[in-house]
Every structure is written in C-alpha cells, then in structure tokens.
Enzyme design. Structure first.
Site, PDB file in Angstrom:
ATOM      1  N   ASP A  42      45.328 108.961  25.835  1.00 33.05           N
ATOM      2  CA  ASP A  42      43.981 108.985  24.880  1.00 33.05           C
ATOM      3  C   ASP A  42      44.654 107.083  24.551  1.00 33.05           C
ATOM      4  O   ASP A  42      45.654 107.164  24.870  1.00 33.05           O
ATOM      5  CB  ASP A  42      44.937 109.257  23.753  1.00 33.05           C
ATOM      6  CG  ASP A  42      43.513 109.861  22.987  1.00 33.05           C
ATOM      7  OD1 ASP A  42      42.651 111.336  23.080  1.00 33.05           O
ATOM      8  OD2 ASP A  42      43.090 109.161  22.580  1.00 33.05           O
ATOM      9  N   ASN A  93      38.312 113.224  31.554  1.00 31.78           N
ATOM     10  CA  ASN A  93      37.342 114.173  29.983  1.00 31.78           C
ATOM     11  C   ASN A  93      36.971 112.992  28.930  1.00 31.78           C
ATOM     12  O   ASN A  93      35.966 112.995  27.894  1.00 31.78           O
ATOM     13  CB  ASN A  93      38.198 115.247  29.423  1.00 31.78           C
ATOM     14  CG  ASN A  93      38.386 115.389  28.167  1.00 31.78           C
ATOM     15  OD1 ASN A  93      36.986 116.208  28.085  1.00 31.78           O
ATOM     16  ND2 ASN A  93      38.509 115.032  26.846  1.00 31.78           N
ATOM     17  N   TYR A 166      23.918 106.863  27.176  1.00 31.86           N
ATOM     18  CA  TYR A 166      25.326 108.381  27.438  1.00 31.86           C
ATOM     19  C   TYR A 166      25.021 109.244  28.120  1.00 31.86           C
ATOM     20  O   TYR A 166      25.295 109.553  29.279  1.00 31.86           O
ATOM     21  CB  TYR A 166      25.437 109.070  25.825  1.00 31.86           C
ATOM     22  CG  TYR A 166      26.424 109.829  25.687  1.00 31.86           C
ATOM     23  CD1 TYR A 166      27.877 109.989  26.157  1.00 31.86           C
ATOM     24  CD2 TYR A 166      25.769 110.865  26.022  1.00 31.86           C
ATOM     25  CE1 TYR A 166      28.772 110.798  26.011  1.00 31.86           C
ATOM     26  CE2 TYR A 166      26.174 112.477  26.074  1.00 31.86           C
ATOM     27  CZ  TYR A 166      27.418 112.170  26.667  1.00 31.86           C
ATOM     28  OH  TYR A 166      28.898 112.721  26.315  1.00 31.86           O
TER      29      TYR A 166
HETATM   30  N1  NAD Z   1      32.180 118.072  21.960  1.00 35.00           N
HETATM   31  C1  NAD Z   1      30.371 118.202  22.893  1.00 35.00           C
HETATM   32  O1  NAD Z   1      29.706 119.107  21.925  1.00 35.00           O
HETATM   33  C2  NAD Z   1      30.668 117.822  23.917  1.00 35.00           C
HETATM   34  C3  NAD Z   1      29.262 118.266  24.292  1.00 35.00           C
HETATM   35  C4  NAD Z   1      29.145 117.500  25.760  1.00 35.00           C
HETATM   36  C5  NAD Z   1      29.755 117.169  26.288  1.00 35.00           C
HETATM   37  N2  NAD Z   1      31.187 116.374  26.161  1.00 35.00           N
HETATM   38  C6  NAD Z   1      32.089 115.657  26.613  1.00 35.00           C
HETATM   39  O2  NAD Z   1      33.247 116.654  26.746  1.00 35.00           O
HETATM   40  C7  NAD Z   1      34.519 115.688  26.668  1.00 35.00           C
HETATM   41  C8  NAD Z   1      35.528 115.500  25.898  1.00 35.00           C
HETATM   42  O3  NAD Z   1      34.612 116.031  24.331  1.00 35.00           O
HETATM   43  P1  NAD Z   1      34.854 116.203  22.536  1.00 35.00           P
HETATM   44  O4  NAD Z   1      33.612 116.445  21.737  1.00 35.00           O
HETATM   45  O5  NAD Z   1      36.159 116.718  22.479  1.00 35.00           O
HETATM   46  O6  NAD Z   1      35.181 114.565  22.316  1.00 35.00           O
HETATM   47  P2  NAD Z   1      36.694 114.320  21.288  1.00 35.00           P
HETATM   48  O7  NAD Z   1      35.391 112.883  20.469  1.00 35.00           O
HETATM   49  O8  NAD Z   1      36.917 114.436  20.143  1.00 35.00           O
HETATM   50  O9  NAD Z   1      37.514 113.383  21.942  1.00 35.00           O
HETATM   51  C9  NAD Z   1      37.653 112.979  22.721  1.00 35.00           C
HETATM   52  C10 NAD Z   1      39.306 111.905  23.132  1.00 35.00           C
HETATM   53  O10 NAD Z   1      38.576 110.766  24.453  1.00 35.00           O
HETATM   54  C11 NAD Z   1      39.885 109.674  23.375  1.00 35.00           C
HETATM   55  N3  NAD Z   1      38.885 108.973  24.276  1.00 35.00           N
HETATM   56  C12 NAD Z   1      37.650 108.323  23.715  1.00 35.00           C
HETATM   57  N4  NAD Z   1      37.435 106.813  24.519  1.00 35.00           N
HETATM   58  C13 NAD Z   1      38.402 106.615  25.125  1.00 35.00           C
HETATM   59  C14 NAD Z   1      38.966 105.900  25.544  1.00 35.00           C
HETATM   60  N5  NAD Z   1      38.578 104.575  26.350  1.00 35.00           N
HETATM   61  N6  NAD Z   1      40.121 105.372  26.830  1.00 35.00           N
HETATM   62  C15 NAD Z   1      41.089 107.083  26.377  1.00 35.00           C
HETATM   63  N7  NAD Z   1      40.894 107.730  25.934  1.00 35.00           N
HETATM   64  C16 NAD Z   1      39.371 108.292  25.039  1.00 35.00           C
HETATM   65  C17 NAD Z   1      39.518 109.539  21.760  1.00 35.00           C
HETATM   66  O11 NAD Z   1      40.036 108.753  21.111  1.00 35.00           O
HETATM   67  C18 NAD Z   1      39.508 110.915  21.880  1.00 35.00           C
HETATM   68  O12 NAD Z   1      41.121 111.684  21.219  1.00 35.00           O
HETATM   69  C19 NAD Z   1      33.104 114.368  26.903  1.00 35.00           C
HETATM   70  O13 NAD Z   1      33.148 113.886  27.845  1.00 35.00           O
HETATM   71  C20 NAD Z   1      32.144 114.266  25.937  1.00 35.00           C
HETATM   72  O14 NAD Z   1      31.557 113.256  26.625  1.00 35.00           O
HETATM   73  C21 NAD Z   1      31.056 117.131  24.435  1.00 35.00           C
END
Ligand code: NAD
Length: 262
Positions: A42, A93, A166
């Site tokens: 992270d 992720n 995005y």
């Molecule tokens: N939650 C949803 O509804 C949803 C829907 C579709 C897709 N997604 C995708 O699922 C994945 C996880 O999403 P989530 O909801 O758990 O997100 P979240 O924001 O809860 O967690 C994301 C984590 O990634 C870390 N992060 C962000 N940018 C970073 C970088 N440049 N380098 C290293 N770490 C980084 C953040 O610090 C955070 O801990 C993402 O790729 C997101 O696009 C999520």
C-alpha cells in the site's frame, strides 16, 4: 487432486497492491490463509503494516511493503527488497475510483483538466503495467505465474459522472491483462481480470449510508445486496490456484448479476 489440494497456495509468493484496506485487505488475508506468503502493498505504510500484522497473528506469512504503484522506481525497489523470494502471484488491486464526492465528480468531462484524469490513469493503468512488468520478470524463469487485475464494471460499460477517465483506465488495464495472457501462456503464466460491481469497502462507505443511493444501485443488482470484499477474494483465490490453470485472458464479473440488468 482434491479440491483443497487444487486451492493450496503453499510455496507461492503473492503480492497484492493496495492491500491496506477494502478488497485488497481481504484478498491478501485469503491468499495467506490458503498458504501463500503475502506481500501487503500500500502507499500508506501504516495500513499495510496493520494488515500484515493481522495475517501474521492468524499464523500465516505476510509482510508490509510501501510503494506507490504509479511510480515505477518505487515498484521496482519493492520487488527487489522484499526478501520473500520470487513473486508468483500478482494481484493488481490498487485503485482510486471510490464513489466519493470529489470535485472531479461534479464536473462534466469537458470542464475537467488533465490533472483530473491523470490521477486515475496513474493508479489504475500505469500502476497495473508497472507492477505486472516487474512481477512477470520473476515468474518467467520459474515457468509458473498468475496475474489478476481488479477492474470495475465502469471499465466494461462506461461510467460518466466524473468517472470517464477511471472507466478508460480500467478498460485499458483489462486490454493490457489480456495481452499479458497471450504473452504469458508459453511460460505457464495466466492473466485474468475480476470486474467488480459496488463492493462494501471504505471507498464507498459514505455512499452506502445514503438510502436513495443504495436503493438506486441495488435495483441494478439482481441479488439485491452490495458485494463484500470476500466475494472478490474468493474469485481471486480461485484464479490464483491450480483449479484455474486452464483459464486465461478472461474477465470474471463479481457483481451480483449486474451484467444481466444491462
Ligand atoms: N468498492 C467498489 O465498489 C469497487 C467497485 C469496482 C471496482 N473496485 C476496484 O476494486 C479495487 C479495490 O477497491 P476498494 O474499494 O477496496 O478501495 P479502497 O479505496 O477501500 O482501498 C484501496 C487501497 O489502495 C491503496 N492505494 C491507492 N492508490 C495506491 C497507489 N497508487 N499505490 C499503492 N496503494 C494505493 C489505498 O491506500 C487503499 O488502502 C480498486 O481497483 C477499485 O477500483 C471497487
């Protein structure tokens, strides 16, 4: 092989990006539970450490690694320095598409500035290229590997409301992952995407509190609930395992049937 042998990841080293919370946290914990040694990446080191400690306390192997996936040099250092041995599973992720109310979200695309979309491309597309490039360099000599990229239904069907870049970044990541499937097949490497619908993580926590939002979103999900991080993690476990050795270049929707409502 029995089902439990097929899912056994003992001896594998997995790197999960953005694993300090949400979906990545659960994927890291699940892969570790099934035997992988897990690098919890992270860019927020405290978050990564908390998750790695939790996994170790549960009796599994994990370590925290700080790197911004959008920065190639940081990613390169992370792969050189972690000390767990060659990475055999990469889960891309890290993403920043949370449905939070950002200034960008309120602007139509024609009023946005490059900085508004570059931040999406940097993490969701550049980050996937950076991490996968370093990851497969460690997989090829071993003749085995898994690349799993978490995309979004936004990348498959397009989302407006400030999420144009995005959507493009996630679609780009999917195209790139398919290309890696073509490249990797001869080296025992599979590459697949998991496409998530609305999943209950800190990224969308605030929206879920809004009853009107919840009602509108869930009307498109035929199972009538938000996804849970464990839904994504179970799919990632399957695609990481021997059970999925004949599956590559695919996108698995984990979205409660959202696709069927389109
Ligand atoms: N939650 C949803 O509804 C949803 C829907 C579709 C897709 N997604 C995708 O699922 C994945 C996880 O999403 P989530 O909801 O758990 O997100 P979240 O924001 O809860 O967690 C994301 C984590 O990634 C870390 N992060 C962000 N940018 C970073 C970088 N440049 N380098 C290293 N770490 C980084 C953040 O610090 C955070 O801990 C993402 O790729 C997101 O696009 C999520």
């Amino acid at each position: 092989m029995s089902a439990s042998e097929l899912l056994d990841l003992s001896g594998r080293v997995a790197l999960v990006t953005g694993a300090g919370q949400g979906v990545g946290h659960q994927i890291a914990a699940t892969l570790a539970e099934y035997g992988a040694s897990v690098i919890v990446n992270d860019f927020d080191l405290d978050r990564a450490k908390r998750v790695a400690d939790e996994i170790c306390t549960a009796g599994h192997v994990a370590m925290a690694a700080r790197a911004d996936v959008g920065d190639f040099d940081q990613v390169n250092r992370m792969f050189s320095d972690h000390g767990l041995g060659p990475v055999s599973i990469v889960v891309n992720n890290a993403g920043n598409g949370g449905a939070g109310p950002t200034p960008t979200r309120q602007l139509p695309f024609w009023e946005q500035r490059p900085a508004d979309w570059e931040r999406f491309l940097r993490v969701n597309l550049d980050g996937v290229l950076n991490v996968t490039q370093r990851g497969i360099a460690q997989m090829v000599p071993n003749g085995w590997g898994r690349v799993i990229t978490i995309i979004s239904d936004a990348g498959r069907v397009g989302e407006s409301r400030g999420m144009e870049a995005y959507s493009g970044a996630k679609a780009g990541a999917a195209g790139f992952t398919r290309a890696i499937a073509r490249l990797g097949g001869q080296y025992g490497i599979t590459a697949n995407c998991i496409s998530l619908g609305a999943t209950r993580t800190p990224a969308i926590e605030a929206q879920i509190q809004n009853e009107a939002f919840t009602k509108k979103v869930l009307s498109n999900y035929i199972v009538r609930r938000f996804g849970e991080p464990s839904d994504a993690a179970n799919a990632a476990l399957f695609l990481s395992s021997e059970a999925a050795s004949y599956i590559t270049g695919q996108t698995l929707p984990v979205n409660g049937g959202f696709s069927l409502t389109l």
